[in-house]
Motif scaffolding. Sequence first.
Motif, mmCIF file in Angstrom:
data_model
loop_
_atom_site.group_PDB
_atom_site.id
_atom_site.type_symbol
_atom_site.label_atom_id
_atom_site.label_comp_id
_atom_site.label_asym_id
_atom_site.label_seq_id
_atom_site.Cartn_x
_atom_site.Cartn_y
_atom_site.Cartn_z
ATOM 1 N N SER A 12 0.715 -1.129 -0.229
ATOM 2 C CA SER A 12 0.011 0.105 -0.033
ATOM 3 C C SER A 12 0.898 1.068 -0.057
ATOM 4 C CB SER A 12 -1.042 0.070 1.160
ATOM 5 O OG SER A 12 -0.315 -0.200 2.389
ATOM 6 N N SER A 13 2.171 1.191 0.051
ATOM 7 C CA SER A 13 2.904 2.577 0.423
ATOM 8 C C SER A 13 3.369 2.861 -0.977
ATOM 9 C CB SER A 13 4.224 2.139 1.264
ATOM 10 O OG SER A 13 5.058 0.930 0.869
ATOM 11 N N SER A 14 2.961 2.279 -2.045
ATOM 12 C CA SER A 14 3.500 2.654 -3.289
ATOM 13 C C SER A 14 2.366 2.632 -4.565
ATOM 14 C CB SER A 14 4.633 1.658 -3.777
ATOM 15 O OG SER A 14 4.953 2.027 -4.969
ATOM 16 N N PRO A 15 2.656 3.268 -5.399
ATOM 17 C CA PRO A 15 1.321 3.503 -6.407
ATOM 18 C C PRO A 15 1.432 2.332 -7.362
ATOM 19 C CG PRO A 15 2.914 5.132 -6.873
ATOM 20 C CD PRO A 15 3.438 4.562 -5.649
ATOM 21 N N ILE A 16 2.563 1.267 -7.232
ATOM 22 C CA ILE A 16 2.828 0.453 -8.409
ATOM 23 C C ILE A 16 2.394 -1.101 -7.791
ATOM 24 C CG2 ILE A 16 4.356 1.553 -9.821
ATOM 25 C CD1 ILE A 16 6.383 -0.513 -8.549
ATOM 26 N N SER A 17 1.489 -1.012 -7.011
ATOM 27 C CA SER A 17 1.130 -2.321 -5.906
ATOM 28 C C SER A 17 0.419 -3.250 -6.850
ATOM 29 C CB SER A 17 0.438 -1.906 -4.764
ATOM 30 O OG SER A 17 -0.920 -1.423 -5.298
ATOM 31 N N ARG B 146 15.688 4.700 3.620
ATOM 32 C CA ARG B 146 15.013 3.819 2.633
ATOM 33 C C ARG B 146 14.579 2.705 3.338
ATOM 34 N NH1 ARG B 146 16.220 5.733 -2.400
ATOM 35 N NH2 ARG B 146 17.820 7.404 -2.496
ATOM 36 N N GLY B 147 13.734 1.842 2.450
ATOM 37 C CA GLY B 147 13.096 0.629 2.801
ATOM 38 C C GLY B 147 11.860 0.663 3.476
ATOM 39 N N THR B 148 11.366 2.197 3.467
ATOM 40 C CA THR B 148 9.732 2.074 3.987
ATOM 41 C C THR B 148 8.850 2.534 2.894
ATOM 42 O OG1 THR B 148 10.303 4.316 4.478
ATOM 43 C CG2 THR B 148 10.865 2.819 6.180
ATOM 44 N N GLN B 149 9.522 2.979 1.836
ATOM 45 C CA GLN B 149 8.567 3.395 0.615
ATOM 46 C C GLN B 149 8.597 2.566 -0.790
ATOM 47 O OE1 GLN B 149 7.092 6.692 1.227
ATOM 48 N NE2 GLN B 149 7.545 5.903 3.281
ATOM 49 N N GLY B 150 8.593 1.435 -0.309
ATOM 50 C CA GLY B 150 8.494 0.400 -1.602
ATOM 51 C C GLY B 150 9.939 -0.255 -1.781
ATOM 52 N N LYS C 224 11.200 -4.186 0.622
ATOM 53 C CA LYS C 224 9.676 -3.967 1.332
ATOM 54 C C LYS C 224 8.562 -4.794 0.778
ATOM 55 C CE LYS C 224 6.855 -0.895 3.131
ATOM 56 N NZ LYS C 224 6.229 -1.362 4.301
ATOM 57 N N ARG C 225 8.668 -5.213 -0.560
ATOM 58 C CA ARG C 225 7.562 -5.856 -0.994
ATOM 59 C C ARG C 225 7.783 -7.351 -0.635
ATOM 60 N NH1 ARG C 225 4.478 -3.099 -3.955
ATOM 61 N NH2 ARG C 225 4.970 -0.991 -4.366
ATOM 62 N N GLY C 226 8.603 -7.953 -0.072
ATOM 63 C CA GLY C 226 8.677 -9.286 0.482
ATOM 64 C C GLY C 226 9.354 -10.228 -0.412
#
Length: 147
Positions: free
Chosen positions: A4-9, A131-135, A139-141
């Motif tokens: 949810s933290s990024s527009p390319i989900s 870094r590491g909190t916004q996609g 972050k995407r696992g």
Amino acid sequence: MDTSSSPISDPDASPRPAQGYAGDVTPELAWRWVQAGDAVLVDVRSDAEREWVGFVPGAVPAAWKQWPGMAMNPQFEEALRSGVPQGKKAVLLCRSGVRSVAAAKRATELGIEAYNILEGFEGNADADGHRGTQGGWRKRGLHWRQN
């Protein structure tokens, strides 16, 4: 996985058109292509970044620029040519998806179907410069390790 933290989900997104290379892809799409054997993951971050921040096992290490000083890596083209079999797509990963654009353009000039991975390994910096909190790949696992 929190996307949810990024527009390319959307993990089913198609490549986005780009100028000078095949396109931009989400981390999830890049990983699906790699797992299916349709693409080779090329990590264009410096050796130091891969060693200290983390890496994707099996990725081709082909630094675009090298530490210290972030000078152009004279072995980039050789690493790319030897790591990506003819006819395979290359998906290029850097820290935030900036260096990988330049590397994708060069790969395209060399005749390789090259894609930039959006957000990179660590994603964009947040308001505090972290870094590491916004996609990003981590972050995407998606699959990665740290020494």
